[in-house]
Design a protein around this motif. Structure first.
Motif, PDB file in Angstrom:
ATOM      1  N   PHE A   1      53.533  29.600  44.864  1.00  0.00           N
ATOM      2  CA  PHE A   1      53.635  28.144  45.007  1.00  0.00           C
ATOM      3  C   PHE A   1      52.741  27.626  46.124  1.00  0.00           C
ATOM      4  O   PHE A   1      52.292  26.475  46.073  1.00  0.00           O
ATOM      5  CB  PHE A   1      55.082  27.725  45.272  1.00  0.00           C
ATOM      6  CG  PHE A   1      55.276  26.229  45.306  1.00  0.00           C
ATOM      7  CD1 PHE A   1      55.273  25.481  44.139  1.00  0.00           C
ATOM      8  CD2 PHE A   1      55.425  25.558  46.512  1.00  0.00           C
ATOM      9  CE1 PHE A   1      55.422  24.098  44.169  1.00  0.00           C
ATOM     10  CE2 PHE A   1      55.578  24.182  46.552  1.00  0.00           C
ATOM     11  CZ  PHE A   1      55.574  23.447  45.366  1.00  0.00           C
TER      12      PHE A   1
ATOM     13  N   ALA B   1      52.267  20.023  42.297  1.00  0.00           N
ATOM     14  CA  ALA B   1      53.638  20.510  42.471  1.00  0.00           C
ATOM     15  C   ALA B   1      54.596  19.716  41.584  1.00  0.00           C
ATOM     16  O   ALA B   1      55.502  20.293  40.966  1.00  0.00           O
ATOM     17  CB  ALA B   1      54.051  20.401  43.934  1.00  0.00           C
TER      18      ALA B   1
ATOM     19  N   ILE C   1      60.523  28.099  45.738  1.00  0.00           N
ATOM     20  CA  ILE C   1      59.770  26.998  46.348  1.00  0.00           C
ATOM     21  C   ILE C   1      60.307  26.719  47.746  1.00  0.00           C
ATOM     22  O   ILE C   1      59.537  26.482  48.686  1.00  0.00           O
ATOM     23  CB  ILE C   1      59.833  25.740  45.465  1.00  0.00           C
ATOM     24  CG1 ILE C   1      59.083  25.998  44.153  1.00  0.00           C
ATOM     25  CG2 ILE C   1      59.241  24.532  46.190  1.00  0.00           C
ATOM     26  CD1 ILE C   1      59.126  24.848  43.164  1.00  0.00           C
TER      27      ILE C   1
END
Length: 376
Positions: free
Chosen positions: A273, A285, A330
């Motif tokens: 990520f 994102a 995340i």
């Protein structure tokens, strides 16, 4: 023979193409970011092409999974559970150690993580048992039977030790039990038990000092930013540099790889990520989170329309997995969650993880296609 390899058009029209396309798009986006994370290094061809290869294999596997009525899982749920648990049991003796955890078995040129299979086995077996029990989860006997089945493989996962997968299994079961209607007082007691279990495992010697430091580094990464806090601080710098639109994605294999690729360990797996945040920014994102939102939503829709408890609970189990894994992964790259090694579903590099995750999506698609009790 060929007729048996063709999907019945009567049920094919029930296929949730939105879920399938969102899943494939997520994997392709992941492949692109794996390439960006590794281009210019010997890892590029291995990681990028291997991921594409497993995507192709996954699509073939999904097709064959759709040919078989998921109801047949009832006959094999216990066998699958036993085999996956046995694999976990032999992993400490046959497996290889990565980042302090002995959780991988190498077969020929292919490495597999038995806990990935165990995760699926737990979901299927719990769903099957709940159907056998007519959903009566608040019956004391039923609850303890379910708990016993869950504890056995999870103890092997704890022994590896793999705290990330342990947490995944817990929250999968929590989601399934919640939707099944488990008394909230029992759920509260389960959460309390989890805290107690974490304290016991934390002080048992199973988790080494350096692993503890890695897990707690998110609380104050600057305190040891050249050691335990290195991965997180570099990840946040990379994500921050992406801003709203990202730094761009130069696909030339000889071009500069970017800050994250040069400074963040495990950038193509656990910390993929950070690559997304750097190259695609906040908008990238949001795009990825939207894809995940579609996947989880469609799983819940299929769960709601399922014709039986088995199908409903399997869908809930996989939706719970996606929700927790995405938030945890995340969260750990931006300093909100402990660093546990949980990969980002469908995006992180890893053949066995991608294959098992796509298999779970195939199973959910199967349930959605057969939501009607009678097909005319």
């Amino acid at each position: 023979m060929l007729g048996k390899l063709k999907l019945d058009l009567k049920i094919l029209k029930e296929l949730d193409f939105t879920l399938l396309l969102a899943s494939i798009m997520t994997v392709l986006f992941g492949c692109l970011n794996i390439y960006l994370a590794t281009k210019g290094s010997p890892e590029t061809l291995n990681s990028f092409k291997k991921q594409l290869l497993f995507l192709g294999l996954s699509i073939v596997v999904i097709y064959f999974m759709l040919l078989i009525d998921y109801i047949m899982l009832k006959n094999y749920a216990l066998i699958f559970y036993i085999l996956s648990t046995l694999l976990l049991a032999v992993t400490p003796f046959l497996g290889k150690t990565i980042n302090g955890a002995t959780g991988w078995i190498r077969i020929g040129g292919f490495s597999m993580q038995p806990s990935e299979l165990a995760k699926i086995a737990i979901i299927i077996l719990v769903a099957k048992k709940l159907e056998d029990m007519d959903g009566k989860i608040n019956d004391v006997k039923n609850f303890f039977i379910l708990t016993a089945y869950i504890i056995v493989p999870v103890l092997f996962i704890v022994k590896q030790p793999d705290m990330g997968m342990t947490m995944v299994c817990f929250f999968i079961v929590l989601g399934m039990f919640f939707i099944a209607g488990l008394d909230m007082r029992i759920i509260g007691g389960g959460l309390l038990s989890l805290v107690v279990a974490i304290v016991i495992v934390w002080n048992s010697g199973l988790i080494h000092t350096y692993q503890k430091a890695r897990l707690t580094s998110f609380l104050n990464p600057e305190a040891d930013e050249l050691n335990t806090g290195l991965q997180l601080t570099q990840s946040m710098i990379g994500i921050g540099s992406g801003g709203l639109f990202g730094t761009g994605a130069d696909l030339n294999i000889n071009a500069t790889t970017g800050y994250v690729a040069q400074n963040v360990p495990e950038k193509q797996t656990d910390f993929i990520f950070a690559v997304v945040g750097e190259h695609w920014g906040t908008l990238g994102a949001i795009f990825l989170l939207t894809l995940y939102g579609i996947i989880i939503y469609r799983m819940l829709v299929i769960s709601r329309t399922s014709k039986d408890i088995l199908g409903k609970m399997i869908c809930v189990g996989f939706a719970s997995y996606f929700l927790f894994a995405v938030l945890q992964n995340i969260g750990m790259t931006i300093g909100l969650m402990p660093i546990t090694g949980i990969t980002l579903p469908l995006v992180s590099s890893g053949g066995s993880s991608l294959l098992t995750t796509m298999m779970s999506i195939g199973l959910v698609l199967n349930i959605g296609m057969r939501k009607k009790k009678i097909n005319f």
